[in-house]
Write a protein that holds these residues in place. Structure first.
Motif, PDB file in Angstrom:
ATOM      1  N   LYS A 114     -11.711  -1.783  -2.335  1.00  0.00           N
ATOM      2  CA  LYS A 114     -10.592  -0.932  -1.953  1.00  0.00           C
ATOM      3  C   LYS A 114     -10.805   0.495  -2.430  1.00  0.00           C
ATOM      4  O   LYS A 114     -10.586   1.461  -1.677  1.00  0.00           O
ATOM      5  CB  LYS A 114      -9.304  -1.503  -2.537  1.00  0.00           C
ATOM      6  CG  LYS A 114      -8.057  -0.658  -2.349  1.00  0.00           C
ATOM      7  CD  LYS A 114      -7.663  -0.521  -0.902  1.00  0.00           C
ATOM      8  CE  LYS A 114      -6.348   0.230  -0.765  1.00  0.00           C
ATOM      9  NZ  LYS A 114      -5.980   0.483   0.645  1.00  0.00           N
ATOM     10  N   ARG A 115     -11.248   0.650  -3.667  1.00  0.00           N
ATOM     11  CA  ARG A 115     -11.455   1.994  -4.206  1.00  0.00           C
ATOM     12  C   ARG A 115     -12.621   2.690  -3.512  1.00  0.00           C
ATOM     13  O   ARG A 115     -12.575   3.905  -3.277  1.00  0.00           O
ATOM     14  CB  ARG A 115     -11.664   1.927  -5.716  1.00  0.00           C
ATOM     15  CG  ARG A 115     -10.444   1.396  -6.447  1.00  0.00           C
ATOM     16  CD  ARG A 115     -10.577   1.482  -7.953  1.00  0.00           C
ATOM     17  NE  ARG A 115      -9.454   0.827  -8.619  1.00  0.00           N
ATOM     18  CZ  ARG A 115      -8.266   1.385  -8.783  1.00  0.00           C
ATOM     19  NH1 ARG A 115      -8.055   2.608  -8.328  1.00  0.00           N
ATOM     20  NH2 ARG A 115      -7.291   0.736  -9.387  1.00  0.00           N
ATOM     21  N   ASN A 170     -10.208 -10.793  -5.505  1.00  0.00           N
ATOM     22  CA  ASN A 170     -10.101  -9.452  -6.096  1.00  0.00           C
ATOM     23  C   ASN A 170     -10.954  -8.483  -5.274  1.00  0.00           C
ATOM     24  O   ASN A 170     -12.174  -8.594  -5.238  1.00  0.00           O
ATOM     25  CB  ASN A 170     -10.573  -9.486  -7.550  1.00  0.00           C
ATOM     26  CG  ASN A 170     -10.253  -8.179  -8.276  1.00  0.00           C
ATOM     27  OD1 ASN A 170     -10.426  -7.100  -7.753  1.00  0.00           O
ATOM     28  ND2 ASN A 170      -9.786  -8.311  -9.512  1.00  0.00           N
ATOM     29  N   ASP A 217     -10.574  -5.057  -5.600  1.00  0.00           N
ATOM     30  CA  ASP A 217     -10.290  -3.741  -6.185  1.00  0.00           C
ATOM     31  C   ASP A 217     -11.451  -2.763  -5.981  1.00  0.00           C
ATOM     32  O   ASP A 217     -11.242  -1.616  -5.586  1.00  0.00           O
ATOM     33  CB  ASP A 217     -10.005  -3.892  -7.684  1.00  0.00           C
ATOM     34  CG  ASP A 217      -9.429  -2.617  -8.286  1.00  0.00           C
ATOM     35  OD1 ASP A 217      -8.261  -2.302  -7.979  1.00  0.00           O
ATOM     36  OD2 ASP A 217     -10.156  -1.929  -9.016  1.00  0.00           O
ATOM     37  N   ARG A 218     -12.679  -3.214  -6.235  1.00  0.00           N
ATOM     38  CA  ARG A 218     -13.847  -2.336  -6.099  1.00  0.00           C
ATOM     39  C   ARG A 218     -14.000  -1.875  -4.654  1.00  0.00           C
ATOM     40  O   ARG A 218     -14.210  -0.680  -4.380  1.00  0.00           O
ATOM     41  CB  ARG A 218     -15.106  -3.059  -6.573  1.00  0.00           C
ATOM     42  CG  ARG A 218     -16.377  -2.218  -6.482  1.00  0.00           C
ATOM     43  CD  ARG A 218     -17.552  -2.960  -7.111  1.00  0.00           C
ATOM     44  NE  ARG A 218     -18.775  -2.178  -7.019  1.00  0.00           N
ATOM     45  CZ  ARG A 218     -19.596  -2.188  -5.960  1.00  0.00           C
ATOM     46  NH1 ARG A 218     -19.298  -2.962  -4.909  1.00  0.00           N
ATOM     47  NH2 ARG A 218     -20.688  -1.444  -5.939  1.00  0.00           N
ATOM     48  N   HIS A 264      -1.277  -4.527  -4.459  1.00  0.00           N
ATOM     49  CA  HIS A 264      -1.668  -3.877  -5.710  1.00  0.00           C
ATOM     50  C   HIS A 264      -0.946  -4.634  -6.827  1.00  0.00           C
ATOM     51  O   HIS A 264       0.243  -4.407  -7.088  1.00  0.00           O
ATOM     52  CB  HIS A 264      -1.270  -2.397  -5.690  1.00  0.00           C
ATOM     53  CG  HIS A 264      -2.069  -1.557  -6.629  1.00  0.00           C
ATOM     54  ND1 HIS A 264      -1.642  -0.331  -7.064  1.00  0.00           N
ATOM     55  CD2 HIS A 264      -3.293  -1.754  -7.208  1.00  0.00           C
ATOM     56  CE1 HIS A 264      -2.551   0.197  -7.869  1.00  0.00           C
ATOM     57  NE2 HIS A 264      -3.558  -0.658  -7.979  1.00  0.00           N
ATOM     58  N   GLU A 306       0.818  -1.219   0.000  1.00  0.00           N
ATOM     59  CA  GLU A 306       0.000   0.000   0.000  1.00  0.00           C
ATOM     60  C   GLU A 306       0.849   1.265   0.000  1.00  0.00           C
ATOM     61  O   GLU A 306       0.402   2.317  -0.458  1.00  0.00           O
ATOM     62  CB  GLU A 306      -0.944   0.002   1.206  1.00  0.00           C
ATOM     63  CG  GLU A 306      -2.063  -1.026   1.110  1.00  0.00           C
ATOM     64  CD  GLU A 306      -3.048  -0.917   2.255  1.00  0.00           C
ATOM     65  OE1 GLU A 306      -4.098  -0.263   2.076  1.00  0.00           O
ATOM     66  OE2 GLU A 306      -2.755  -1.473   3.328  1.00  0.00           O
ATOM     67  N   ARG A 311      -1.755  -7.339 -13.388  1.00  0.00           N
ATOM     68  CA  ARG A 311      -2.363  -8.471 -14.093  1.00  0.00           C
ATOM     69  C   ARG A 311      -1.616  -8.744 -15.401  1.00  0.00           C
ATOM     70  O   ARG A 311      -0.734  -7.987 -15.805  1.00  0.00           O
ATOM     71  CB  ARG A 311      -3.832  -8.163 -14.388  1.00  0.00           C
ATOM     72  CG  ARG A 311      -4.698  -8.179 -13.135  1.00  0.00           C
ATOM     73  CD  ARG A 311      -6.062  -7.536 -13.414  1.00  0.00           C
ATOM     74  NE  ARG A 311      -6.678  -8.045 -14.627  1.00  0.00           N
ATOM     75  CZ  ARG A 311      -7.416  -9.159 -14.707  1.00  0.00           C
ATOM     76  NH1 ARG A 311      -7.645  -9.869 -13.598  1.00  0.00           N
ATOM     77  NH2 ARG A 311      -7.954  -9.539 -15.843  1.00  0.00           N
ATOM     78  N   THR A 362      -4.676  -4.094 -10.123  1.00  0.00           N
ATOM     79  CA  THR A 362      -5.877  -4.387  -9.340  1.00  0.00           C
ATOM     80  C   THR A 362      -5.460  -4.765  -7.922  1.00  0.00           C
ATOM     81  O   THR A 362      -4.330  -5.214  -7.681  1.00  0.00           O
ATOM     82  CB  THR A 362      -6.682  -5.528  -9.980  1.00  0.00           C
ATOM     83  OG1 THR A 362      -7.946  -5.634  -9.324  1.00  0.00           O
ATOM     84  CG2 THR A 362      -5.949  -6.855  -9.865  1.00  0.00           C
ATOM     85  N   TRP A 363      -6.360  -4.556  -6.998  1.00  0.00           N
ATOM     86  CA  TRP A 363      -6.072  -4.885  -5.609  1.00  0.00           C
ATOM     87  C   TRP A 363      -6.522  -6.318  -5.319  1.00  0.00           C
ATOM     88  O   TRP A 363      -7.661  -6.678  -5.581  1.00  0.00           O
ATOM     89  CB  TRP A 363      -6.784  -3.922  -4.662  1.00  0.00           C
ATOM     90  CG  TRP A 363      -6.156  -2.564  -4.634  1.00  0.00           C
ATOM     91  CD1 TRP A 363      -6.532  -1.469  -5.327  1.00  0.00           C
ATOM     92  CD2 TRP A 363      -5.015  -2.167  -3.861  1.00  0.00           C
ATOM     93  NE1 TRP A 363      -5.725  -0.405  -5.078  1.00  0.00           N
ATOM     94  CE2 TRP A 363      -4.775  -0.799  -4.162  1.00  0.00           C
ATOM     95  CE3 TRP A 363      -4.174  -2.819  -2.979  1.00  0.00           C
ATOM     96  CZ2 TRP A 363      -3.729  -0.094  -3.591  1.00  0.00           C
ATOM     97  CZ3 TRP A 363      -3.125  -2.098  -2.402  1.00  0.00           C
ATOM     98  CH2 TRP A 363      -2.911  -0.764  -2.702  1.00  0.00           C
ATOM     99  N   THR A 384      -2.836  -4.133 -16.449  1.00  0.00           N
ATOM    100  CA  THR A 384      -3.638  -3.312 -15.544  1.00  0.00           C
ATOM    101  C   THR A 384      -3.338  -3.678 -14.095  1.00  0.00           C
ATOM    102  O   THR A 384      -2.875  -4.776 -13.796  1.00  0.00           O
ATOM    103  CB  THR A 384      -5.145  -3.486 -15.818  1.00  0.00           C
ATOM    104  OG1 THR A 384      -5.492  -4.871 -15.622  1.00  0.00           O
ATOM    105  CG2 THR A 384      -5.484  -3.081 -17.243  1.00  0.00           C
TER     106      THR A 384
END
Length: 535
Positions: free
Chosen positions: A133-134, A128, A130-131, A94, A66, A97, A103-104, A101
């Protein structure tokens, strides 16, 4: 055969369960070599499971902590449970891929042990996130923004309360000083006009009077900061004031400062007090000059703004005339900018300023229903804007007809003030002007005198007194004697308590100021300061 069949069916069922799992799964032996995984892991990582011989080869996976650091191979959870004999390990990464790209991904690993408890391998699950986390980061930013706004609002409230408390203190002190200065200035003024003593004595009187006048100016600035100075706002042509003062500003600024003046035509009049506005412009210009010790450009400009910006909500949606004074001097850092309107705060050094210039302008703006906006950058310069509300009245030309003049200095004046020295000094001035004076120490005493038959031609009264105020007294006497001329004298004027119908004279004053106020009130031409003297 049956046992082999049962084992095959069991393995098939296990593979089906593994492939159906909602997370990516990867298996390794005790050395860290990848032995397999399910289909979901390829969807999450964006590439097939990378072959590896041991934990060290995990460096081929590209992930970041992070804080932005690259994740080393041994830091991945699968490598930790195999090399550090941990019961579990987790890591938020983080991850890059297969398509490049980012992704978290949340990795969680556990060891696989045999019946004797020996580590024979490991398994790592990947999800995954990512969503999530954001969304979390967005929520954190919103929370930080709200917290920052709340802290800024609390700090603004603290500063407002601080300035209000200081304003109340300085306003009260300034009022008391005005009462002290009134008899000092009045008495020195009378002594200056009479041939008392030798030349040395006259120089001492002149010096004392000049010092008293400087003290008077200092008190006026304190009252301006406290928003308690006696203002008489009218429709003012700000453009004419700026144009008329341009030469004075240029001479005050010196030859190393270039003064640029921009006054657009057909500006509407602003609601202001001409004298105080001139003082404010001079103060701002002197501050700008002092900020440019090596020379520079002082820009004075005017503009009309129909709707003030959002950062000045106190101005509402009324049109304003904006007076801007800008320089390209040293500027201010954030700490100085935050304190610059505090009274007595100065960066000019001891003896080079009172620290009341900006505080006076700030108080003037607030008292007129406007605002003061200051922007500054260290090493770049400072711009100060004085926002004044547009007036719906026409600018007075000063040529209005006055009532027929009466003989100056004739008439009976009822003088009311609870301060004995102030009353005595004022009575001496009026007597020296040729008026007959009857004194009262309170409004109640003055009312009793009138009830007993006194019929003054003029009332001169202090405003703030124990019991009835000067305004209360004037209203009651007007009820008995309609048309009685009234002059209210005050160290500072309570805007709500002072009726605009009553002319005012600010303390401290000299005999010429009193003569002009009384003369204008009674429709007389200016009375000579020496009228009625016994020279």
């Amino acid at each position: 055969m049956e046992a082999r069949k049962a084992l095959t069916e069991s393995e098939a069922r296990l593979r089906a369960v593994i492939d159906a799992a909602p997370v990516g799964l990867v298996f390794a032996d005790a050395s860290g070599q990848i032995t397999g995984g399910n289909n979901r892991v390829e969807e999450i990582l964006g590439h097939p499971v990378l072959p590896s011989k041991d934990v060290a080869s995990y460096n081929e996976w590209i992930g970041f902590h992070e804080d932005g650091r690259r994740v080393e191979g041994h830091e991945y959870p699968l490598g930790r449970v195999l090399s550090e004999n941990l019961s579990s390990a987790e890591l938020l990464t983080h991850y890059r891929r297969g398509d490049g790209t980012m992704t978290w991904i949340w990795f969680s690993a556990a060891p696989v042990r045999d019946l004797e408890g020996k580590v024979i391998g490991g398994v790592v699950a990947s999800v995954n996130v990512d969503r999530e986390k954001r969304l979390t980061e967005s929520l954190e930013r919103e929370v930080e923004k709200v917290v920052a706004e709340r802290e800024a609002a609390q700090e603004a409230l603290r500063q407002s309360q601080k300035l209000e408390a200081m304003g109340q203190l300085t306003g009260g002190v300034a009022h008391d000083f005005n009462n002290l200065l009134t008899p000092i200035i009045g008495s020195l003024d009378l002594l200056q006009r009479k041939p008392i003593g030798d030349a040395r004595m006259q120089r001492l009187i002149d010096g004392a009077l000049q010092s008293a006048e400087r003290a008077k100016t200092l008190v006026q600035r304190l009252l301006a900061f406290a928003r308690r100075q006696p203002l008489q706002p009218t429709a003012v042509d700000v453009g004419r004031i700026v144009t008329d003062m341009a030469d004075l500003v240029a001479r005050t600024s010196g030859p190393r400062v270039r003064v640029d003046v921009d006054v657009p035509p057909e500006l509407p009049p602003a609601r202001a007090d001409s004298n105080q506005l001139e003082m404010a412009l001079l103060n701002l210009s002197v501050n700008a000059r002092d900020a440019m010790p090596d020379g520079g450009t002082l820009s004075i400009s005017l503009r009309q703004v129909d709707e003030p910006p959002a950062d000045l909500p106190e101005l509402g949606r009324r049109p304003h005339v904006v007076l801007s004074v800008a320089d390209n001097g040293r500027g201010m850092d954030e700490e100085t900018l935050a304190r610059c309107i505090e009274p007595f705060f100065s960066t000019k050094g001891v003896g080079k300023g009172t620290g009341l210039g900006l505080s006076m302008v700030h108080g003037l703006a607030a008292q007129l229903g406007g605002a003061l906006r200051i922007t500054s950058r260290e090493g770049v310069g400072t711009a100060i804007e004085l926002w004044l509300p547009v007036s719906s009245d026409e600018v007075s030309t000063g040529d209005e007809d006055r009532p027929a003049a009466r003989d100056a200095g004739r008439g009976l004046v009822l003088l009311v003030d609870d301060e004995d020295l102030v009353r005595e000094s004022t009575a001496s001035m009026l007597a020296d002007l040729g008026y007959e004076v009857v004194e009262a120490g309170s409004a109640e005493q003055a009312l009793r005198m009138v009830k007993d038959g006194l019929r003054p031609d003029l009332l001169v009264s202090d405003h703030l007194m124990p019991g009835l105020s000067g305004t209360d007294l004037a209203v009651r006497l007007r009820g008995r004697m309609p048309g009685l001329p009234v002059l209210i004298v005050s160290g500072y004027a309570d805007v709500d308590g002072l009726a605009p119908a009553f002319p005012r004279l600010a303390k401290p004053f000299r005999q010429a100021d009193l003569a002009a106020s009384v003369g204008a009130l009674r429709g007389e031409r200016a009375v000579s300061p020496s009228a009625g003297s016994t020279e």
